[in-house]
Design an enzyme around this catalytic site. Structure first.
Site, PDB file in Angstrom:
ATOM      1  N   GLU A  25       1.046   4.825  10.426  1.00  0.00           N
ATOM      2  CA  GLU A  25       0.659   5.462  10.724  1.00  0.00           C
ATOM      3  C   GLU A  25       0.631   5.928  12.049  1.00  0.00           C
ATOM      4  O   GLU A  25      -1.291   5.730  12.342  1.00  0.00           O
ATOM      5  CB  GLU A  25      -1.189   5.461   9.877  1.00  0.00           C
ATOM      6  CG  GLU A  25      -0.142   5.889   8.400  1.00  0.00           C
ATOM      7  CD  GLU A  25      -1.656   5.936   7.415  1.00  0.00           C
ATOM      8  OE1 GLU A  25      -2.402   5.709   8.042  1.00  0.00           O
ATOM      9  OE2 GLU A  25      -1.284   5.875   6.421  1.00  0.00           O
TER      10      GLU A  25
ATOM     11  N   GLU B 176       2.073   2.948   0.637  1.00  0.00           N
ATOM     12  CA  GLU B 176       0.846   2.645   0.203  1.00  0.00           C
ATOM     13  C   GLU B 176      -0.171   4.181  -0.948  1.00  0.00           C
ATOM     14  O   GLU B 176       0.602   5.180  -0.451  1.00  0.00           O
ATOM     15  CB  GLU B 176      -0.278   3.197   1.351  1.00  0.00           C
ATOM     16  CG  GLU B 176      -0.363   2.025   2.383  1.00  0.00           C
ATOM     17  CD  GLU B 176      -1.634   2.299   3.348  1.00  0.00           C
ATOM     18  OE1 GLU B 176      -2.060   2.839   3.987  1.00  0.00           O
ATOM     19  OE2 GLU B 176      -1.161   1.575   4.168  1.00  0.00           O
TER      20      GLU B 176
HETATM   21  C1  FCB Z   1      -4.266   4.328   5.481  1.00  0.00           C
HETATM   22  C2  FCB Z   1      -4.424   3.238   6.043  1.00  0.00           C
HETATM   23  C3  FCB Z   1      -4.657   1.631   5.242  1.00  0.00           C
HETATM   24  C4  FCB Z   1      -6.398   2.589   4.159  1.00  0.00           C
HETATM   25  C5  FCB Z   1      -6.387   3.617   3.078  1.00  0.00           C
HETATM   26  C6  FCB Z   1      -7.224   3.789   2.959  1.00  0.00           C
HETATM   27  O1  FCB Z   1      -4.256   5.825   6.031  1.00  0.00           O
HETATM   28  O2  FCB Z   1      -2.886   3.132   6.284  1.00  0.00           O
HETATM   29  O3  FCB Z   1      -5.426   1.282   5.963  1.00  0.00           O
HETATM   30  O4  FCB Z   1      -7.167   2.782   5.321  1.00  0.00           O
HETATM   31  O5  FCB Z   1      -5.566   4.866   4.448  1.00  0.00           O
END
Ligand code: FCB
Length: 454
Positions: free
Chosen positions: A164, A360
């Site tokens: 990110e 994620e």
């Molecule tokens: C993302 C991050 C991760 C976590 C989630 C909730 O942006 O990559 O580390 O904090 O959000």
């Protein structure tokens, strides 16, 4: 059987080093140590010094991971645990920890997907030259990658460079005000912020080259990004075209995922930035635009777009006041963003060749223990089920979605929100460090075992 996935679909969970490891004394300091120790930066003054004490408890944690049934685990390496000064001296003990972690995973038949950088820059490089403000950071990152892959590359062959870019650059450097994330640097112009994300892109490109040059075996290389999916309000051709047109313009899409996957910043973004455009040296875009084996997509939310009679032809719709967000201010529940985020890569960026992993997806909920000691996080299950159905739609329509990594395996240090926000499917009682699988843990176990959305 409802919502089955093809055989070989990767079911996994994800974590990140600073958020779970603890053991801060046995590594070099990172910018997140400094930032979280600065009063007022992190909720309740929480820091990652102990976190989930994972360095001491990783064997039990991996045993629990095996019980969950996943065959895939995404975690990150702490750069300052391996190179305490960010460059030069290698901490053998730090590498030794990752040796044991990887060997333990492999012992259970769990394949590691290793993130080389998840925001915890070495403080030494911040002190030396302002970390991401300098091009030197990209070169030091590539040297760190070489150290890692020479050491772990015999056992690890799935790598992702940076997590990110938007978050640790555009949220780590603020124009005229302290930003939400480390290093928390105040700068004078937007150009300086775009320069940090440009350097991060460069680090990604040089990192890919370093991985491929030093890996002792063929390896899969990816970037993980949280680009914003523009979701058409309806499936009509007009709204779909509107969502496609808007894709380059929301968040930092045009300046991160565009150069990484197409080799150019979006022209619309460049026009908008004008004098705030970062300095881009002649070969930079070629370096940044490395061939990738897959793309990691972190998806939590998205925006709705519809066709409109205005010069641009679309509008991005505001969320109503009471739109569901669960326990995070930015976490608007938009399950279709998963499907559209995948589809935009294939169709809008014209990269149907590029396989995608959801690296994620998850949510924060206000988990409490019942008198029987359970956590009945039905809200999390409802959230996950809808996003997984969206993943299923993408797969069913033939988009190259290869797997899904749930965020997160454990409750952990949620950056500026400290331990106040719980994203885990396993509850962590921080006082005792006891792990308690939540209802969502057992629900997800069912999905993994049955290879479908249950
Ligand atoms: C993302 C991050 C991760 C976590 C989630 C909730 O942006 O990559 O580390 O904090 O959000």
């Amino acid at each position: 059987m409802l919502h089955p996935f093809p055989s070989g679909f990767q079911w996994g969970v994800a974590t990140a080093a600073y958020q779970i490891e603890g053991a801060a004394a046995s590594r070099g300091p990172s910018v997140w140590d400094t930032f979280s120790q600065t009063p007022g930066r992190v909720l309740n003054g929480d820091t990652g010094a102990i976190a989930c004490d994972h360095v001491a408890r990783f064997r039990e944690d991996i045993a629990l991971l095996a019980e969950l049934g996943v065959r895939h685990y995404r975690f990150s390496l702490s750069w300052p645990r391996i190179l305490p000064e960010g460059r030069g001296h290698v901490n053998a003990q730090g590498l030794g920890f990752y040796d044991e972690l990887v060997d333990t995973l492999l012992g259970y038949g769990i394949t590691p997907l290793v993130t080389l950088f998840h925001w915890d820059s070495p403080q030494a490089l911040e002190d030396a030259y302002g970390s991401w403000r300098s091009r030197q950071m990209a070169h030091d990152f590539a040297d760190y990658v070489t150290v890692v892959v020479q050491h772990l590359g015999d056992r690890v062959n799935r790598w992702t460079t940076l997590n990110e870019i938007w978050c640790f650059t555009h949220n780590g450097y603020g124009v005229g005000q302290v930003p939400e994330m480390a290093p928390g640097t105040v700068v004078n112009r937007a150009k300086e912020v775009w320069q940090t994300s440009h350097h991060a892109l460069l680090a990604h490109g040089l990192g890919c080259q370093a991985l491929r040059a030093a890996s002792p075996q063929p390896c899969q290389v990816s970037l993980v990004d949280n680009y914003i999916a523009t979701v058409p309000l309806t499936d009509t051709p007009a709204d779909i075209a509107a969502a496609q047109a808007a894709f380059a313009t929301v968040g930092t899409n045009g300046g991160v995922i565009f150069p990484a996957l197409t080799g150019t910043y979006s022209p619309i973004l460049l026009e908008r930035l004008g004098p705030e455009t970062p300095d881009i040296q002649p070969d930079d875009l070629a370096t940044i635009h490395q061939p990738l084996d897959c793309l990691g997509y972190n998806v939590y939310s998205g925006v709705y777009v519809r066709a409109a009679e205005n010069p641009q032809g679309y509008e991005v719709l505001p969320f109503p006041q009471d739109y569901p967000r669960l326990h995070m201010p930015w976490l608007y529940v938009v399950p279709d963003s998963l499907y559209w985020g995948v589809r935009h890569i294939s169709d809008t960026l014209n990269r149907p060749d590029l396989p995608i992993l959801i690296t994620e997806n998850g949510c924060a909920t206000q988990d409490t223990l019942t008198p029987q000691g359970e956590i009945l996080d039905l809200d999390r299950i409802a959230y996950l089920r809808q996003y997984l159905q969206s993943a299923h739609r993408a797969v069913q329509e033939g988009y190259p979605l290869l797997g899904y990594y749930l965020w997160s395996f454990l409750d952990n240090f949620e950056w500026a929100y400290g331990y106040d926000r719980r994203f885990g499917i396993t509850y962590v009682d921080y006082a005792s460090q006891k792990r308690i699988p939540k209802a969502s843990f057992y629900w997800y176990q069912g999905c993994v075992v049955e290879n479908r959305v249950v």
